[in-house]
Design an enzyme around this catalytic site. Sequence first.
Site, PDB file in Angstrom:
ATOM      1  N   ILE A  53       0.827  -1.209   0.000  1.00 36.57           N
ATOM      2  CA  ILE A  53       0.000   0.000   0.000  1.00 36.57           C
ATOM      3  C   ILE A  53       0.862   1.262   0.000  1.00 36.57           C
ATOM      4  CG2 ILE A  53      -1.705   1.280   1.384  1.00 36.57           C
ATOM      5  CD1 ILE A  53      -2.604  -1.549   2.480  1.00 36.57           C
ATOM      6  N   TYR A 202      -1.425  -7.967  16.976  1.00 34.69           N
ATOM      7  CA  TYR A 202      -1.650  -7.095  15.811  1.00 34.69           C
ATOM      8  C   TYR A 202      -2.887  -6.228  16.047  1.00 34.69           C
ATOM      9  CZ  TYR A 202      -2.669  -5.614  11.015  1.00 34.69           C
ATOM     10  OH  TYR A 202      -2.938  -4.862   9.895  1.00 34.69           O
TER      11      TYR A 202
HETATM   12  N1  LIG Z   1      -2.902  -5.800   3.646  1.00 36.88           N
HETATM   13  C1  LIG Z   1      -4.043  -5.692   4.330  1.00 36.88           C
HETATM   14  O1  LIG Z   1      -5.016  -6.447   4.124  1.00 36.88           O
HETATM   15  C2  LIG Z   1      -4.182  -4.647   5.380  1.00 36.88           C
HETATM   16  C3  LIG Z   1      -3.151  -3.781   5.703  1.00 36.88           C
HETATM   17  N2  LIG Z   1      -3.331  -2.859   6.710  1.00 36.88           N
HETATM   18  C4  LIG Z   1      -2.227  -1.968   7.090  1.00 36.88           C
HETATM   19  O2  LIG Z   1      -1.690  -1.339   5.959  1.00 36.88           O
HETATM   20  C5  LIG Z   1      -0.330  -0.985   6.197  1.00 36.88           C
HETATM   21  C6  LIG Z   1       0.529  -1.375   5.022  1.00 36.88           C
HETATM   22  O3  LIG Z   1       0.482  -2.776   4.891  1.00 36.88           O
HETATM   23  P1  LIG Z   1       0.676  -3.565   3.520  1.00 36.88           P
HETATM   24  O4  LIG Z   1       1.126  -2.678   2.448  1.00 36.88           O
HETATM   25  O5  LIG Z   1      -0.530  -4.389   3.335  1.00 36.88           O
HETATM   26  O6  LIG Z   1       1.847  -4.564   3.974  1.00 36.88           O
HETATM   27  P2  LIG Z   1       3.312  -4.822   3.391  1.00 36.88           P
HETATM   28  O7  LIG Z   1       3.866  -5.922   4.209  1.00 36.88           O
HETATM   29  O8  LIG Z   1       3.253  -4.969   1.927  1.00 36.88           O
HETATM   30  O9  LIG Z   1       4.070  -3.452   3.731  1.00 36.88           O
HETATM   31  C7  LIG Z   1       4.447  -3.148   5.039  1.00 36.88           C
HETATM   32  C8  LIG Z   1       5.572  -2.134   4.999  1.00 36.88           C
HETATM   33  O10 LIG Z   1       5.969  -1.841   6.352  1.00 36.88           O
HETATM   34  C9  LIG Z   1       7.384  -1.925   6.396  1.00 36.88           C
HETATM   35  N3  LIG Z   1       7.882  -2.208   7.731  1.00 36.88           N
HETATM   36  C10 LIG Z   1       7.674  -3.302   8.504  1.00 36.88           C
HETATM   37  N4  LIG Z   1       8.400  -3.222   9.621  1.00 36.88           N
HETATM   38  C11 LIG Z   1       9.085  -2.045   9.565  1.00 36.88           C
HETATM   39  C12 LIG Z   1      10.034  -1.409  10.405  1.00 36.88           C
HETATM   40  N5  LIG Z   1      10.472  -1.975  11.532  1.00 36.88           N
HETATM   41  N6  LIG Z   1      10.520  -0.210  10.040  1.00 36.88           N
HETATM   42  C13 LIG Z   1      10.143   0.352   8.897  1.00 36.88           C
HETATM   43  N7  LIG Z   1       9.273  -0.199   8.036  1.00 36.88           N
HETATM   44  C14 LIG Z   1       8.766  -1.396   8.374  1.00 36.88           C
HETATM   45  C15 LIG Z   1       7.733  -3.030   5.412  1.00 36.88           C
HETATM   46  O11 LIG Z   1       9.113  -3.009   5.063  1.00 36.88           O
HETATM   47  P3  LIG Z   1       9.837  -4.360   4.527  1.00 36.88           P
HETATM   48  O12 LIG Z   1       9.311  -4.603   3.160  1.00 36.88           O
HETATM   49  O13 LIG Z   1      11.296  -4.015   4.573  1.00 36.88           O
HETATM   50  O14 LIG Z   1       9.462  -5.443   5.484  1.00 36.88           O
HETATM   51  C16 LIG Z   1       6.819  -2.646   4.269  1.00 36.88           C
HETATM   52  O15 LIG Z   1       7.379  -1.600   3.542  1.00 36.88           O
HETATM   53  C17 LIG Z   1       0.055  -1.678   7.520  1.00 36.88           C
HETATM   54  O16 LIG Z   1       0.046  -0.723   8.553  1.00 36.88           O
HETATM   55  C18 LIG Z   1      -1.051  -2.697   7.726  1.00 36.88           C
HETATM   56  O17 LIG Z   1      -1.270  -2.973   9.094  1.00 36.88           O
HETATM   57  C19 LIG Z   1      -4.513  -2.744   7.369  1.00 36.88           C
HETATM   58  C20 LIG Z   1      -5.564  -3.551   7.059  1.00 36.88           C
HETATM   59  C21 LIG Z   1      -5.488  -4.576   6.052  1.00 36.88           C
HETATM   60  C1  LIG Z   2     -11.699 -16.460   6.331  1.00 40.85           C
HETATM   61  C2  LIG Z   2     -10.406 -17.106   6.732  1.00 40.85           C
HETATM   62  C3  LIG Z   2      -9.243 -16.398   6.813  1.00 40.85           C
HETATM   63  C4  LIG Z   2      -9.328 -14.974   6.434  1.00 40.85           C
HETATM   64  C5  LIG Z   2      -8.685 -13.944   6.914  1.00 40.85           C
HETATM   65  C6  LIG Z   2      -8.840 -12.564   6.521  1.00 40.85           C
HETATM   66  C7  LIG Z   2      -9.845 -12.157   5.554  1.00 40.85           C
HETATM   67  C8  LIG Z   2      -8.028 -11.681   7.101  1.00 40.85           C
HETATM   68  C9  LIG Z   2      -7.993 -10.268   6.920  1.00 40.85           C
HETATM   69  C10 LIG Z   2      -7.038  -9.586   7.550  1.00 40.85           C
HETATM   70  C11 LIG Z   2      -6.877  -8.175   7.571  1.00 40.85           C
HETATM   71  C12 LIG Z   2      -7.909  -7.291   7.031  1.00 40.85           C
HETATM   72  C13 LIG Z   2      -5.742  -7.709   8.140  1.00 40.85           C
HETATM   73  C14 LIG Z   2      -5.248  -6.390   8.195  1.00 40.85           C
HETATM   74  O1  LIG Z   2      -5.341  -5.625   9.098  1.00 40.85           O
HETATM   75  C15 LIG Z   2      -7.946 -17.073   7.236  1.00 40.85           C
HETATM   76  C16 LIG Z   2      -7.551 -16.640   8.634  1.00 40.85           C
HETATM   77  C17 LIG Z   2      -6.850 -16.734   6.267  1.00 40.85           C
HETATM   78  C18 LIG Z   2      -8.031 -18.598   7.220  1.00 40.85           C
HETATM   79  C19 LIG Z   2      -9.281 -19.135   7.719  1.00 40.85           C
HETATM   80  C20 LIG Z   2     -10.474 -18.558   7.021  1.00 40.85           C
END
Ligand SMILES: NC(=O)C1=CN([C@@H]2O[C@H](COP(=O)(O)OP(=O)(O)OC[C@H]3O[C@@H](n4cnc5c(N)ncnc54)[C@H](OP(=O)(O)O)[C@@H]3O)[C@@H](O)[C@H]2O)C=CC1
Ligand SMILES: CC1=C(/C=C/C(C)=C/C=C/C(C)=C/C=O)C(C)(C)CCC1
Length: 318
Positions: A53, A202
């Site tokens: 993201i 988390y």
């Molecule tokens: N994906 C999803 O479904 C969801 C995501 N989010 C939130 O969105 C945000 C972005 O996540 P997303 O893009 O999906 O995940 P990614 O894992 O793709 O990206 C996470 C980023 O955070 C960086 N990061 C992790 N640890 C550190 C650290 N110690 N110092 C600096 N940077 C760090 C990673 O760096 P590196 O690549 O080096 O590890 C990477 O650039 C997060 O806050 C996540 O909680 C929220 C809800 C749902």
């Molecule tokens: C339904 C289902 C799953 C779905 C998980 C989902 C949909 C997670 C979403 C996570 C988010 C939104 C994280 C970011 O903050 C699992 C656990 C994989 C396995 C068992 C069945």
Amino acid sequence: MLLLMIAAGLGLVTLLVVFFKPQIRQYAAGGVCQSAATLNGKTVLITGANTGIGKETALDLARRGARVIMACRDVDKGEEAAAGIRGAYPPALVEVRELDLADTCSIRAFAETLLREINQLHVLINNAGVMMCPYTKTVDGFEMHIGVNHLGHFLLTHLLIGLLKRSAPARIVVVSSLAHNFGWIRFHDLHSQGSYNSGLAYCQSKLANVLFARELARRLRGTEVTVNSVHPGTVNSDLTRHSTLMTIFFTVFAMFLKTPREGAQTSIYCALAEELHAISGKHFSDCAPAFVAPQGRSEETARRLWEVSCELLGVEWD
Ligand SMILES: NC(=O)C1=CN([C@@H]2O[C@H](COP(=O)(O)OP(=O)(O)OC[C@H]3O[C@@H](n4cnc5c(N)ncnc54)[C@H](OP(=O)(O)O)[C@@H]3O)[C@@H](O)[C@H]2O)C=CC1
Ligand SMILES: CC1=C(/C=C/C(C)=C/C=C/C(C)=C/C=O)C(C)(C)CCC1
């Protein structure tokens, strides 16, 4: 006979999915930021911008003319992402700086250099995050989720708040999650030393994100610096890297999830939509106001978390 029925059922589902693929994709993509706002002359800082993201947010804001500082813990991965952004949009003003949110010395060094080298910061996007990692501690002894996702960003924001105020109007976007609904701030064991569940750790950290945004908004009233939190949607990114089960699930059901570009829309919206210029302390999803769980609305918990965070980080911030 039963096997035949199961096979027929699966076949029908597959046919429906193939037939309705465009509709399913459109629904899964969720809200899109419709703003045509440009950001020429504006400086934006995004943490964790080397992938997922954060990277897509950086690309979009660079396309709108912003100077984008990509704060990454792995500079090589950051440079690779920056090269990709320049490849997609050659005039992009993107630069990579080292920031490890799991190390307060790195955060302080990052902020010190930044404050020496830039004199304006209009948007700070606290995007970086870690999910469901095995029990680990940051350099300063904080449990990794609360340490990186909340405390690291708390310290970073504290160190940059003066710059943001001097650059006002300015905005802070805190990337939280729907997962905050399942979180509780366990003040008696914030670092999960008594018992550890990676999912709950988390969720606690994402609830801390919501509470931080609300409390900071309250403290920033009248400054023209706003702060809002965001749920990006369920996004197919590297976030699931620590859970094989979730990685398999996300890969198999990718079509029903957001791509990182789709997941970046609400962060982009909160960073620049004109109609949000005076909106602060709110939570957004799909580029619209979103529900906050009761524990995310508790002023008392937000204040207490603020005080505990200041204590743990050894900072004074009123
Ligand atoms: N994906 C999803 O479904 C969801 C995501 N989010 C939130 O969105 C945000 C972005 O996540 P997303 O893009 O999906 O995940 P990614 O894992 O793709 O990206 C996470 C980023 O955070 C960086 N990061 C992790 N640890 C550190 C650290 N110690 N110092 C600096 N940077 C760090 C990673 O760096 P590196 O690549 O080096 O590890 C990477 O650039 C997060 O806050 C996540 O909680 C929220 C809800 C749902
Ligand atoms: C339904 C289902 C799953 C779905 C998980 C989902 C949909 C997670 C979403 C996570 C988010 C939104 C994280 C970011 O903050 C699992 C656990 C994989 C396995 C068992 C069945």
